[in-house]
Design a protein around this motif. Structure first.
Motif, mmCIF file in Angstrom:
data_model
loop_
_atom_site.group_PDB
_atom_site.id
_atom_site.type_symbol
_atom_site.label_atom_id
_atom_site.label_comp_id
_atom_site.label_asym_id
_atom_site.label_seq_id
_atom_site.Cartn_x
_atom_site.Cartn_y
_atom_site.Cartn_z
ATOM 1 N N ARG A 16 0.686 -1.174 -0.010
ATOM 2 C CA ARG A 16 0.076 0.005 -0.106
ATOM 3 C C ARG A 16 0.915 1.309 0.072
ATOM 4 O O ARG A 16 0.430 2.331 -0.365
ATOM 5 N N LEU A 17 2.038 1.035 0.721
ATOM 6 C CA LEU A 17 2.743 2.397 0.680
ATOM 7 C C LEU A 17 3.440 2.442 -0.626
ATOM 8 O O LEU A 17 3.454 3.863 -1.161
ATOM 9 N N LEU A 18 3.774 1.697 -1.488
ATOM 10 C CA LEU A 18 4.485 1.897 -2.729
ATOM 11 C C LEU A 18 3.346 2.265 -3.765
ATOM 12 O O LEU A 18 3.724 3.200 -4.764
ATOM 13 N N GLN A 19 2.228 2.097 -3.314
ATOM 14 C CA GLN A 19 1.056 2.526 -4.161
ATOM 15 C C GLN A 19 0.474 3.918 -3.942
ATOM 16 O O GLN A 19 -0.346 4.242 -4.764
ATOM 17 N N ALA A 20 0.764 4.490 -2.757
ATOM 18 C CA ALA A 20 0.092 5.577 -2.275
ATOM 19 C C ALA A 20 0.602 6.682 -3.117
ATOM 20 O O ALA A 20 1.660 6.680 -3.769
ATOM 21 N N ASP A 21 -0.223 7.709 -3.379
ATOM 22 C CA ASP A 21 0.101 8.893 -4.309
ATOM 23 C C ASP A 21 1.022 9.680 -3.669
ATOM 24 O O ASP A 21 1.971 10.436 -4.218
ATOM 25 N N SER A 22 1.183 9.664 -2.196
ATOM 26 C CA SER A 22 1.966 10.668 -1.409
ATOM 27 C C SER A 22 3.373 9.833 -0.834
ATOM 28 O O SER A 22 3.790 10.084 0.000
ATOM 29 N N ALA A 23 3.578 8.638 -1.766
ATOM 30 C CA ALA A 23 4.702 7.603 -1.349
ATOM 31 C C ALA A 23 6.060 8.600 -1.492
ATOM 32 O O ALA A 23 6.994 8.438 -0.472
ATOM 33 N N PRO A 24 6.271 9.084 -2.308
ATOM 34 C CA PRO A 24 7.463 10.135 -2.194
ATOM 35 C C PRO A 24 7.730 10.878 -0.920
ATOM 36 O O PRO A 24 8.670 11.165 -0.276
ATOM 37 N N ILE A 26 5.993 10.169 2.019
ATOM 38 C CA ILE A 26 6.136 9.512 3.005
ATOM 39 C C ILE A 26 7.542 8.809 3.386
ATOM 40 O O ILE A 26 8.152 9.121 4.553
ATOM 41 N N ILE A 27 8.092 8.471 2.253
ATOM 42 C CA ILE A 27 9.100 7.553 2.376
ATOM 43 C C ILE A 27 10.432 8.612 2.491
ATOM 44 O O ILE A 27 11.222 8.272 3.496
ATOM 45 N N SER A 28 10.489 9.601 1.796
ATOM 46 C CA SER A 28 11.588 10.546 1.768
ATOM 47 C C SER A 28 11.771 11.111 3.400
ATOM 48 O O SER A 28 12.720 11.310 3.904
ATOM 49 N N PHE A 29 10.549 11.409 3.946
ATOM 50 C CA PHE A 29 10.541 11.921 5.428
ATOM 51 C C PHE A 29 10.728 11.083 6.327
ATOM 52 O O PHE A 29 11.599 11.359 7.251
ATOM 53 N N TYR A 85 1.706 2.887 8.466
ATOM 54 C CA TYR A 85 3.217 3.150 7.870
ATOM 55 C C TYR A 85 3.919 3.460 9.035
ATOM 56 O O TYR A 85 5.186 3.183 9.295
ATOM 57 N N LEU A 86 3.379 4.066 10.295
ATOM 58 C CA LEU A 86 3.843 4.165 11.586
ATOM 59 C C LEU A 86 3.204 3.695 12.580
ATOM 60 O O LEU A 86 1.848 3.412 12.645
ATOM 61 N N ARG A 87 3.855 3.550 13.776
ATOM 62 C CA ARG A 87 3.166 2.901 15.031
ATOM 63 C C ARG A 87 3.061 4.072 16.102
ATOM 64 O O ARG A 87 4.116 4.540 16.497
ATOM 65 N N LYS A 88 2.059 4.409 16.388
ATOM 66 C CA LYS A 88 1.744 5.542 17.386
ATOM 67 C C LYS A 88 1.653 4.742 18.823
ATOM 68 O O LYS A 88 0.364 4.038 18.869
ATOM 69 N N PHE A 101 6.495 8.201 17.977
ATOM 70 C CA PHE A 101 6.097 7.516 16.752
ATOM 71 C C PHE A 101 7.313 6.424 16.641
ATOM 72 O O PHE A 101 8.297 6.939 17.019
ATOM 73 N N ASP A 102 6.967 5.388 15.737
ATOM 74 C CA ASP A 102 7.828 4.416 15.450
ATOM 75 C C ASP A 102 7.667 3.875 14.186
ATOM 76 O O ASP A 102 6.398 3.699 13.692
ATOM 77 N N LEU A 103 8.516 3.384 13.579
ATOM 78 C CA LEU A 103 8.483 2.847 12.018
ATOM 79 C C LEU A 103 7.857 1.437 12.257
ATOM 80 O O LEU A 103 8.408 0.711 13.222
ATOM 81 N N THR A 104 6.959 1.068 11.205
ATOM 82 C CA THR A 104 6.652 -0.377 11.361
ATOM 83 C C THR A 104 7.773 -1.200 10.582
ATOM 84 O O THR A 104 8.289 -0.499 9.663
ATOM 85 N N PRO A 105 7.720 -2.353 10.564
ATOM 86 C CA PRO A 105 8.832 -3.470 10.067
ATOM 87 C C PRO A 105 8.272 -3.423 8.584
ATOM 88 O O PRO A 105 9.168 -3.192 7.537
ATOM 89 N N ALA A 106 7.100 -3.296 8.027
ATOM 90 C CA ALA A 106 6.793 -2.979 6.706
ATOM 91 C C ALA A 106 7.488 -1.740 6.080
ATOM 92 O O ALA A 106 8.012 -1.730 4.783
ATOM 93 N N THR A 107 7.158 -0.701 6.588
ATOM 94 C CA THR A 107 7.818 0.764 6.219
ATOM 95 C C THR A 107 9.324 0.625 6.076
ATOM 96 O O THR A 107 9.893 1.074 5.158
ATOM 97 N N GLU A 108 9.941 0.095 7.040
ATOM 98 C CA GLU A 108 11.525 -0.247 7.077
ATOM 99 C C GLU A 108 11.989 -0.890 6.070
ATOM 100 O O GLU A 108 12.907 -0.732 5.346
ATOM 101 N N LYS A 109 11.243 -2.112 5.845
ATOM 102 C CA LYS A 109 11.673 -3.013 4.667
ATOM 103 C C LYS A 109 11.454 -2.325 3.271
ATOM 104 O O LYS A 109 12.225 -2.398 2.284
ATOM 105 N N VAL A 110 10.362 -1.274 3.112
ATOM 106 C CA VAL A 110 10.320 -0.718 1.949
ATOM 107 C C VAL A 110 11.418 0.405 1.652
ATOM 108 O O VAL A 110 11.939 0.468 0.494
ATOM 109 N N ILE A 111 11.844 1.142 2.865
ATOM 110 C CA ILE A 111 12.987 1.905 2.707
ATOM 111 C C ILE A 111 13.973 1.483 2.331
ATOM 112 O O ILE A 111 14.949 1.681 1.502
#
Length: 479
Positions: A16-24, A26-29, A85-88, A101-111
């Motif tokens: 879902r993160l790779l398909q998101a319109d605002s993926a650049p 989210i991932i860059s920040f 994408y984040l864990r609150k 806030f902390d990264l989820t394992p899925a988001t870190e794998k994408v990065i």
């Protein structure tokens, strides 16, 4: 990995993160805030401030209509259950009510996956091949069941070591290859980064166990003994699994003082090599010991939450059992009162044990214990005192988050700023305590420098308009 498996993966947060319109965005920040700075968790207010600054720069370069929402709204959406994408969360030992806030394992794998697209300085193949050969060789040696073959191997290694010692004693020392040094260092850096990334997955696995235990406790109607037996069986299965034993061995090695000293000595020696200093690398390996301790501590705290949940479950079950006992006693008392009002005609309807005198020794009495919740019969009257109580209401509080926001705002258009320049832009309002708070921020930050060889004078006005000065070492904040 067949067609149906891939169809099911489309609901995964990474997909879902790779398909998101605002993926650049989210991932860059998230890479800039968590991965580049090697931070495990970030307070909500600090992360909101960083995102607002980041959005401000993007709007300046991409247009005012780009990403019109506030940073807090974006973070809440990224941490919602629909995105993931984040864990609150709220830390267990937190005094205030500010979430983290902390990264989820899925988001870190994408990065991590997208970082592999970047052009590397060079791709080393020799060190990786030697690593594969060394690991296979160790597996074959450790699983060898023939004692004679193991003895022959050890004798061969002994002969090679003796030959190497003889060369060194004779003054023959082969120079090291700079290319191999760079190659091995970059491989060690990638391995360390992957290790820190794996810790989030280990923590997620233990957190899933904790969540499953809570759900089973909520919906289960089985007895306390059966419930605890099932829970402890699952916990033992995870602890004794390959992942659990590997983490236990890692934590034991890392908590050893001798291992920590050895690791620190090796890091200082390797990082001082000219070949390593010529590489473009971050400070990950320089602080890897502290990063590993922080990551391992978070995994241990997750396990501690599981134990705390079991303790609460036992306390609740004991309270329910005591309540049932009191209900049975009350039913017996009500039945006794009913029998007393209309006794049965038969005089020998029940029997009692012979009465015996009760002996109560003075030393058997318990000590006095004050009541946990004292009962106050009278409302206390308002007292009077012979002192000026206005001092109790004239206290002030220095908010370090506001001071950090001032520093970040002042550094938006410049690389560094001194404390004297900062107080000219943001005058001191709360006296010397505010200046001391700036010093405390500088002492804890990696982006601040205290120059003891150069002094500066900080000037402010007190509540009565009198000018105050403080001479102190020069403090410089950098981006």
């Amino acid at each position: 990995m067949d067609f149906h498996r891939l169809v099911g993966l489309r609901s995964h947060p990474a997909w879902r993160l790779l398909q998101a319109d605002s993926a650049p965005l989210i991932i860059s920040f998230l890479h800039r805030s968590f991965i580049a700075t090697n931070q495990r968790s970030i307070a909500a207010e600090e992360l909101v401030t960083r995102l607002d600054d980041y959005l401000h720069h993007l709007r300046e370069s991409s247009g005012e209509n780009k990403y019109p929402r506030k940073g807090r709204d974006y973070l809440n959406d990224w941490a919602s259950g629909e995105q993931g994408y984040l864990r609150k969360y709220y830390p267990a030992a937190s005094v205030g009510d500010e979430p983290l806030f902390d990264l989820t394992p899925a988001t870190e794998k994408v990065i991590e996956w997208l970082s592999g697209f970047e052009q590397k300085q060079f791709v080393g193949t020799e060190s990786r091949l030697l690593t594969v050969f060394r690991l296979l060789n160790e597996i074959a040696h450790e699983t060898e069941v023939d004692p004679q073959l193991r003895i022959d191997r050890l004798e061969q290694e002994k002969a090679e070591l003796e030959l190497e010692i003889a060369r060194l004693k004779s003054g023959q020392m082969a120079p090291h290859d700079p290319t191999r040094v760079k190659e091995k260092f970059l491989q060690a850096e990638d391995t360390a980064r992957q290790l820190l990334s794996d810790f989030r997955q280990v923590e997620e696995n233990f957190r899933s166990l904790d969540r499953g235990v809570r759900e089973r406790i909520t919906i289960s109607n089985s007895g306390k003994g059966q419930m605890l037996d099932d829970i402890f069986s699952e916990q033992d299965a995870i602890t004794e699994s390959d992942q659990g034993r590997s983490f236990k061995a890692f934590w034991s090695w890392l908590m050893s003082p001798s291992s920590q000293d050895e690791l620190q000595t090796i890091l200082e020696k390797v990082l001082a090599l000219p070949e390593v200093q010529s590489l473009q690398h971050d400070e990950l390996l320089g602080r890897i010991r502290f990063r590993l301790l922080e990551a391992g501590e978070k995994v241990n705290s997750t396990c501690a939450q599981l134990v705390e949940q079991l303790r609460h479950y036992l306390a609740d079950q004991a309270w329910l059992e005591n309540r049932r006992i009191m209900e049975i006693v009350r039913e017996i008392e009500q039945s006794a009162i009913a029998v007393r009002q209309s006794p049965p005609p038969d005089k020998l309807f029940t029997t009692l044990q012979p009465c015996k005198p009760e002996i109560e020794l003075p030393m058997s009495r318990g000590l006095f214990r004050p009541a946990v919740r004292p009962v106050i019969d009278e409302v206390p009257e308002e007292g009077q005192a012979e002192f000026d109580s206005t001092a109790l209401y004239s206290q002030h509080y220095v908010d370090e988050r506001e001071l950090r926001a001032r520093i970040r705002h002042a550094l938006q258009n410049r690389q560094q700023i001194s404390l004297s320049e900062l107080v000219k832009q943001y005058p001191v309002r709360k006296g010397l305590s505010e200046v001391v708070a700036y010093l405390h921020i500088a002492s804890e930050s990696d982006h601040a420098l205290v120059n003891a060889e150069q002094d500066e004078v900080i000037v402010w006005l007190d509540d009565k308009g009198h000018q105050k000065e403080a001479s102190m070492p020069e403090v410089v904040f950098t981006r």
